[in-house]
Design an enzyme around this catalytic site. Structure first.
Site, PDB file in Angstrom:
ATOM      1  CD  GLU A 111       2.219  -8.041  13.047  1.00 47.64           C
ATOM      2  OE1 GLU A 111       2.413  -7.980  11.823  1.00 47.64           O
ATOM      3  OE2 GLU A 111       2.167  -7.029  13.768  1.00 47.64           O
ATOM      4  CG  HIS A 228      -4.853  -5.837   6.583  1.00 43.13           C
ATOM      5  ND1 HIS A 228      -5.644  -6.430   7.534  1.00 43.13           N
ATOM      6  CD2 HIS A 228      -3.620  -5.739   7.149  1.00 43.13           C
ATOM      7  CE1 HIS A 228      -4.937  -6.668   8.618  1.00 43.13           C
ATOM      8  NE2 HIS A 228      -3.701  -6.254   8.413  1.00 43.13           N
ATOM      9  NE  ARG A 275      -0.934  -8.428   6.624  1.00 43.38           N
ATOM     10  CZ  ARG A 275      -0.342  -7.270   6.829  1.00 43.38           C
ATOM     11  NH1 ARG A 275      -0.004  -6.512   5.799  1.00 43.38           N
ATOM     12  NH2 ARG A 275      -0.063  -6.867   8.054  1.00 43.38           N
ATOM     13  CG  HIS A 335      -2.772  -3.087   4.109  1.00 46.87           C
ATOM     14  ND1 HIS A 335      -2.989  -2.017   4.964  1.00 46.87           N
ATOM     15  CD2 HIS A 335      -1.685  -3.742   4.596  1.00 46.87           C
ATOM     16  CE1 HIS A 335      -2.077  -2.032   5.925  1.00 46.87           C
ATOM     17  NE2 HIS A 335      -1.262  -3.055   5.723  1.00 46.87           N
ATOM     18  NE  ARG A 370       3.141  -5.307   3.424  1.00 46.81           N
ATOM     19  CZ  ARG A 370       2.822  -5.027   4.699  1.00 46.81           C
ATOM     20  NH1 ARG A 370       3.727  -5.122   5.646  1.00 46.81           N
ATOM     21  NH2 ARG A 370       1.599  -4.664   5.018  1.00 46.81           N
TER      22      ARG A 370
END
Length: 535
Positions: A111, A228, A275, A335, A370
């Site tokens: 990811e 997000h 992100r 998000h 994050r």
């Protein structure tokens, strides 16, 4: 008036995990204002990041987390996460949790922001649902855990900076109740549903953060809200559906209106950049093209594999007439709440007896942004640390008398009056607040927008405050306004751009020696220099 050894507020993964391990020490009350299937944990698609192969190491996971955190991670907290995560995963497997396998080994995905495949998943893209469902069954079968669902917690009970319980409203019986304990753990989740669009359940409005602030606890880094980059876009739907980071991890491309890959040349990881980078670039494309969405293209990938790997996402796309194996419309959505209640490495807040875990807390692991799939594993790692550190504390009879006085101060209106106030005042106000937050306190911010948002929020709080003891929805709405104020006020204070916080009037990032975390409490707002905090 009930007495327990421990009270856990929140029914997501963090609350479930904490309750299960605290039950080894005493009797636990698990209180939630909804069913346990309505949480961010339950909706999480990506998975849990942990080092499970010899080709990876906690040191590499540490490096990726620190890099994504944009210079604001607490290195000791990150070290704890990355070193203890594998043991928590093995613990879950020993309990009976089934993660996806491939050729007899754990199937690991890649990811955004990760340089190794280390994301465990279950049911393809249903990790949160399967993991949370598994933990729900564990909790329900434990005789030392009492469940109080559909109980809306109104406030924390505090005496001399020490927590001794909670006051809640039973939505079904319409009664105000007290639950006393010398140890309370908040696991109430984040506040991303204060924005629209959001990938969160609409109940994710930061109640626990507001309660902790009102009780006198320190709140940290609320300006950092993660958007997000890829939520499914549909003009026909008010809610957003998350298109997992793992989809880009399998090789999906982001395209602008001309069909160009706009992330190429922006970051070495291109579509798999952290992100905040991807969300901001999409935002710029939308502004430039006067569009509502960009395109996520998978048409160059094996469609059979994609549909097998992401069955839930594919099913959702089909509802709106799109084929996940081809191209789908996406846009950023609020998000994750990166900041939260300031906690120590064992989850202890600035109030004695009060702990916080999961998205409601600020451990320092996330920094300013994050890293994907660190949130679920953070729940497990720090919930276990809280369970190890917390102890039961007996309460004197005087606390029961104090509690009765607090309960008597509430005089909620009839259900009919409550329903009218909620429909005519609270719901329209929440809708206006969510749009304001996305417009003024969103992906790209400016002093004037933030100041205007703060003024509006403060005006609404003054209007709502007198009705808090009369209407449940007024109490709830005031809490939501409080959290929105904490986000906007912290964003105004940070005159730089870093991670999930970007100021168009302060686009540069401060040097490492000036990096700070933002602490806010009833006494005011302050900057905590990171190098002093870690020295």
């Amino acid at each position: 008036m009930r007495m327990y050894d421990f009270i856990v507020v929140g029914g997501g993964l963090a609350g479930l995990y904490t309750a299960l391990f605290l039950a080894k020490k005493g009797k636990v009350a698990l209180v939630s204002n909804r069913s346990m299937e309505e949480s961010n944990s339950y909706m999480a698609q990506g998975g849990m990041a942990a080092v499970m192969t010899d080709e990876d190491s906690p040191a590499l996971h540490f490096r990726d987390t620190m890099e994504a955190g944009r210079g604001l991670c607490d290195s000791e907290a990150v070290k704890i996460l990355t070193e203890e995560a594998p043991e928590r995963i093995r613990e879950l497997i020993d309990l009976g949790m089934l993660f996806d396998m491939e050729s007899g080994h754990l199937a690991l995905a890649l990811e955004g922001g990760h340089h190794r495949k280390r994301i465990l998943h279950a049911g393809g893209d249903a990790t949160g649902r399967m993991l949370t469902s598994f933990m729900i069954e564990q909790v329900k079968s434990n005789d030392l855990i009492d469940l109080f669902l559909n109980h809306h917690v109104l406030k924390l009970l505090v005496d001399n900076d020490r927590v001794y319980g909670i006051i809640s409203y039973d939505i079904e019986s319409e009664e105000i109740e007290a639950c006393l304990s010398g140890t309370v753990i908040l696991a109430t989740g984040g506040a991303a549903a204060l924005y629209t669009p959001t990938t969160n359940p609409l109940q994710s409005t930061g109640d626990g953060i507001a309660m902790a602030y009102e009780a006198g606890a320190d709140i940290m880094d609320m300006e950092f809200v993660q958007f997000h980059p890829t939520a499914f876009y549909s003009a026909a739907s008010e809610s957003s559906f998350l298109i997992s980071e793992a989809v880009r991890g399998e090789g999906a491309h982001l395209l602008d209106a001309r069909g160009g890959r706009f992330m190429v040349g922006i970051h070495p990881l291109e579509e798999l950049a952290p992100r905040d980078v991807v969300a901001r670039e999409i935002f710029k494309v939308l502004e430039r093209e006067h569009s509502t969405h960009v395109i996520l293209s998978l048409k160059h990938l094996d469609p059979e594999y994609i549909l097998h790997r992401f069955p839930s996402i594919a099913k959702h796309c089909r509802k709106f007439g799109y084929d996940l194996g081809d191209q789908i419309p996406v846009a950023p959505a609020a998000h994750y709440t990166v900041g939260g209640i300031k906690v120590e490495l064992n989850g202890q807040t600035s109030l004695k007896g009060l702990y916080a875990v999961g998205e409601v807390s600020s451990t320092g692991v996330m920094g300013a942004n994050r890293l994907a799939s660190n949130s679920l594993v953070e729940c497990a790692v720090f919930a276990k640390r809280i369970a190890d550190a917390a102890c039961s504390r007996s309460l004197d009879d005087e606390f029961q008398a104090k509690t009765k006085e607090i309960i008597d101060a509430y005089s909620f209106a009839s259900p009919q009056e409550e329903a009218t106030w909620k429909e005519t005042v609270a719901k329209p106000l929440l809708s206006e607040l969510r749009m304001l937050m996305m417009r003024n306190v969103g992906i790209i911010r400016h002093h004037d927008q933030l100041s205007a948002a703060i003024s509006w929020i403060e005006e609404q709080m003054l209007l709502i405050a007198p009705h808090r003891s009369q209407f449940l929805s007024a109490n709830v709405m005031y809490m939501r306004l409080r959290v929105a104020w904490l986000i906007a006020r912290s964003a105004l204070e940070r005159c730089e751009s870093r991670g999930g916080h970007y100021r168009s009037d302060y686009p540069e990032t401060l040097s490492d020696d000036l990096a700070y975390r933002t602490e806010i409490n009833k006494c005011g707002i302050s900057k905590i220099l990171l190098h002093n905090e870690q020295s």
